[in-house]
Design an enzyme around this catalytic site. Structure first.
Site, PDB file in Angstrom:
ATOM      1  N   LYS A  11       0.863  -1.198   0.000  1.00 31.93           N
ATOM      2  CA  LYS A  11       0.000   0.000   0.000  1.00 31.93           C
ATOM      3  C   LYS A  11       0.893   1.239   0.000  1.00 31.93           C
ATOM      4  CE  LYS A  11      -3.607  -2.817   1.936  1.00 31.93           C
ATOM      5  NZ  LYS A  11      -4.839  -2.936   2.718  1.00 31.93           N
ATOM      6  N   GLU A  96      -9.714  -0.874  -2.030  1.00 32.57           N
ATOM      7  CA  GLU A  96      -9.430   0.540  -1.744  1.00 32.57           C
ATOM      8  C   GLU A  96      -9.513   1.367  -3.018  1.00 32.57           C
ATOM      9  OE1 GLU A  96      -5.745  -0.174   0.362  1.00 32.57           O
ATOM     10  OE2 GLU A  96      -6.911  -1.170   1.929  1.00 32.57           O
ATOM     11  N   SER A 211      -6.229  -9.186   6.889  1.00 31.22           N
ATOM     12  CA  SER A 211      -5.671  -9.472   8.213  1.00 31.22           C
ATOM     13  C   SER A 211      -5.051 -10.864   8.315  1.00 31.22           C
ATOM     14  CB  SER A 211      -6.737  -9.272   9.301  1.00 31.22           C
ATOM     15  OG  SER A 211      -7.217  -7.934   9.277  1.00 31.22           O
TER      16      SER A 211
HETATM   17  P1  13P Z   1      -4.293  -6.349   5.648  1.00 28.08           P
HETATM   18  O1  13P Z   1      -3.457  -7.598   5.574  1.00 28.08           O
HETATM   19  O2  13P Z   1      -3.560  -5.185   6.234  1.00 28.08           O
HETATM   20  O3  13P Z   1      -5.629  -6.600   6.254  1.00 28.08           O
HETATM   21  O4  13P Z   1      -4.578  -5.914   4.117  1.00 28.08           O
HETATM   22  C1  13P Z   1      -5.037  -6.849   3.217  1.00 28.08           C
HETATM   23  C2  13P Z   1      -5.022  -6.267   1.857  1.00 28.08           C
HETATM   24  O5  13P Z   1      -5.763  -5.344   1.559  1.00 28.08           O
HETATM   25  C3  13P Z   1      -4.066  -6.794   0.894  1.00 28.08           C
HETATM   26  O6  13P Z   1      -4.311  -6.316  -0.385  1.00 28.08           O
END
Ligand code: 13P
Length: 248
Positions: A11, A96, A211
């Protein structure tokens, strides 16, 4: 048999110095890892990922791309540019991007096609919100997101793609889907593809994302239709990311 793939989605995190520490940490422990491994980094760090990971067991990629090949699209990045930096993968349709940047199913399908046209493997994300799950329409939503890509590119395009089931309510929340909840949706996705092409369905890598951590990875990854993970937060820590890779 399908080879599992664990991919980190960084991200909008990192810096040259932080990435150097993270990548060298992951490289140091990658020897014992059996699954395929990739990291999807922010655009400015693609050159760094390429320099650091070329010749290693770790592939790299981006988190988004333009659906357009070139032109007057200020601020956009094309598939060919990603290819120039040695990317193997690009995440397409992350929740997102869908929720915060208004990417529709149609735009996601165009981005998927643009990635494949340049020889990149898209990691296509699908998943429902909490409201949709509670409304009992998880399969309807995931099916619609998948069908948009199949309608544009054909089911055979999935032979050169990775799918990621990411329930929106489990992303960054610490709330993981139970192995049974995740397996049920993964099985649904595979059955839907099987209805169109059994061979493609059999070879299709379907990652789970939301997660995933060292503590829950092995239970999730042992489900018959869960073929890896797309890891957010835990991919920013070399030891945690490696522990998930080793669980695969
Ligand atoms: P998390 O592992 O932080 O929940 O994020 C998952 C994700 O969106 C991977 O693309």
């Amino acid at each position: 048999m399908r080879r599992k793939l664990v991919a980190g989605n960084w991200k909008m995190h990192g810096s040259l110095a932080e990435n150097e520490a993270l990548l060298s940490g992951v490289l140091a422990g990658i020897g014992e890892v059996k699954v395929g491994v990739a990291v999807c980094v922010p655009f400015p760090y693609l050159a760094q990922a390429q320099a650091r990971l070329a010749g290693s067991k770790i592939a790299w990629g981006a988190q988004n791309l333009s659906q357009h090949a070139k032109g007057a699209f200020t601020g956009e990045v094309s598939a060919a540019m990603l290819k120039d930096f040695g990317c193997a993968y690009v995440i397409v349709g992350h929740s997102e991007r869908r929720a915060l940047f208004g990417e529709s199913d149609a735009v996601v399908a165009e981005k998927f096609a643009a990635a494949q046209a340049a020889g990149l493997t898209p990691i296509l994300c699908v998943g429902e919100t909490l409201e949709e799950r509670e409304g009992g329409i998880t399969e309807q939503v995931v099916g619609r997101q998948l069908d948009a890509v199949i309608a544009k590119c054909g089911v055979s395009a999935l032979a050169k793609a990775v799918l990621a089931y990411e329930p929106v309510w489990a992303i960054g929340t610490g709330k993981t889907a139970t192995p049974e909840q995740a397996q049920a949706v993964h099985a649904f996705i595979r059955a839907r593809v099987r209805g169109l092409d059994a061979g493609v369905a059999k070879g299709l890598i379907i990652q789970y994302g939301g997660s995933m951590k060292p503590g829950n990875a092995s239970e999730l990854l042992s489900q018959p239709d869960i073929d890896g993970g797309l890891i957010g937060g835990a991919a920013l820590n070399a030891e945690e990311f490696l522990a998930i890779c080793r669980a695969g």
